[in-house]
Enzyme design. Structure first.
Site, PDB file in Angstrom:
ATOM      1  N   ASP A 120      42.668   7.374  72.042  1.00  0.00           N
ATOM      2  CA  ASP A 120      42.734   8.577  71.275  1.00  0.00           C
ATOM      3  C   ASP A 120      42.769   9.915  72.318  1.00  0.00           C
ATOM      4  OD1 ASP A 120      41.958   9.766  68.278  1.00  0.00           O
ATOM      5  OD2 ASP A 120      40.618  10.464  69.657  1.00  0.00           O
ATOM      6  N   HIS A 127      42.008   1.973  63.964  1.00  0.00           N
ATOM      7  CA  HIS A 127      42.313   2.771  65.086  1.00  0.00           C
ATOM      8  C   HIS A 127      41.224   2.513  66.419  1.00  0.00           C
ATOM      9  CE1 HIS A 127      42.786   6.670  67.373  1.00  0.00           C
ATOM     10  NE2 HIS A 127      41.769   7.070  67.231  1.00  0.00           N
TER      11      HIS A 127
END
Length: 285
Positions: free
Chosen positions: A95, A260
């Site tokens: 991320d 994610h």
């Protein structure tokens, strides 16, 4: 072990396996801290010294009011590597941490032997793609860039706001549920919300530098590992095609049954894939 070191510009907190071998540094994203690596660290520590810092503004690291452009944040990591006594590093970023790692690869190629980037496409690609899918997936990015407003609205209920992302970005929701109180506490500390949003507010200078590098033909020249979740933020995207103009030797794969948050949703699979790459000979060769 969790400890801190004073760097030239801030005090950085980090988790340290204390193991022998080459250095692996794990960089977390938003809305998390180094805690996200807790299940992966011991698996990598059988072969490496594994260090997972809280990025500038996150967790127990200092939260200055400047320095959230990725060049400065990458410099923080370069300084940490030096303070720890290493000349080179194997770098894994997820991320926002992967965006720091991307910048590290461009600014400090001599210090980098391996690079693994988790569940992102390049920042420049993301903003230039401009598709409806981009707007749906990254609405929060533009919201976080607004001055003052995110702190005003999110500060009234940090738990509900962060929980929204953990529930919508995860496929294996139970795997991240137990960690949510830790992250809520971390972003409830003085200055933490502002610092996390400042990470996003640095997007314009980040894009300017990324654009200049792209136009100049600067690329990541080492073999780069890309991993992403089937249900993650870039799931359904041709991730390899997105990265090839930036990292022509990139390769990787999608993790099935994963959203994610790869380090928490699929820690065993992730560690196996990371080790298969990180244990190869120096990727620069």
């Amino acid at each position: 072990m969790e400890t801190s070191r004073r760097l030239p510009d801030l005090t950085m907190n980090y988790r340290d396996s204390g193991g022998d071998g080459p250095l692996v540094v794990l960089l977390h994203g938003w809305p998390q801290t180094s805690y996200c690596w807790r299940l992966v660290e011991p698996l990598l520590a059988e072969h490496f010294r594994v260090v997972a810092p809280d990025l500038r503004g996150y967790g127990l690291s200092d939260k200055p009011v400047t320095g959230y452009d990725k060049a400065r944040m990458a410099q923080d990591i370069r300084e940490l590597v030096t303070v720890l006594g290493y000349d080179t590093v194997r770098l894994v970023g997820h991320d926002r941490g992967a965006r720091v790692a991307h910048r590290f690869a461009l600014d400090y190629p001599e210090a980098l032997t391996h690079l693994s980037l988790l569940d992102i496409c390049p920042t420049l690609h993301t903003f230039r793609s401009g598709t409806p899918e981009t707007a749906r997936g990254y609405w929060h990015w533009l919201f976080h860039m607004k001055p003052d407003l995110p702190e005003l609205l999110v500060g009234a209920n940090v738990d509900a706001y962060l929980r929204y992302f953990f529930e919508h970005w995860a496929v294996q929701r139970a795997a991240v549920e137990e960690a949510i109180p830790h992250y809520v506490a971390a972003f409830s500390r003085p200055g933490a919300l502002r610092a996390g949003f400042d990470d996003y507010r640095a997007t314009i200078p980040d894009l300017e530098l990324d654009s200049a590098d792209f136009e100049a033909g600067r690329q990541i020249m080492i073999p780069t590992q890309l991993l992403w979740g089937e249900g993650g933020l870039v799931g359904g995207t041709d991730v390899l095609a997105a990265w090839r103009p930036f990292a022509p030797r990139a390769s990787g794969q999608e993790l099935a049954g994963c959203g994610h948050f790869l380090p928490e949703e699929q820690p065993l699979v992730l560690a196996e894939l990371l080790l298969a790459y990180l244990l190869t000979e120096t990727a620069r060769s």
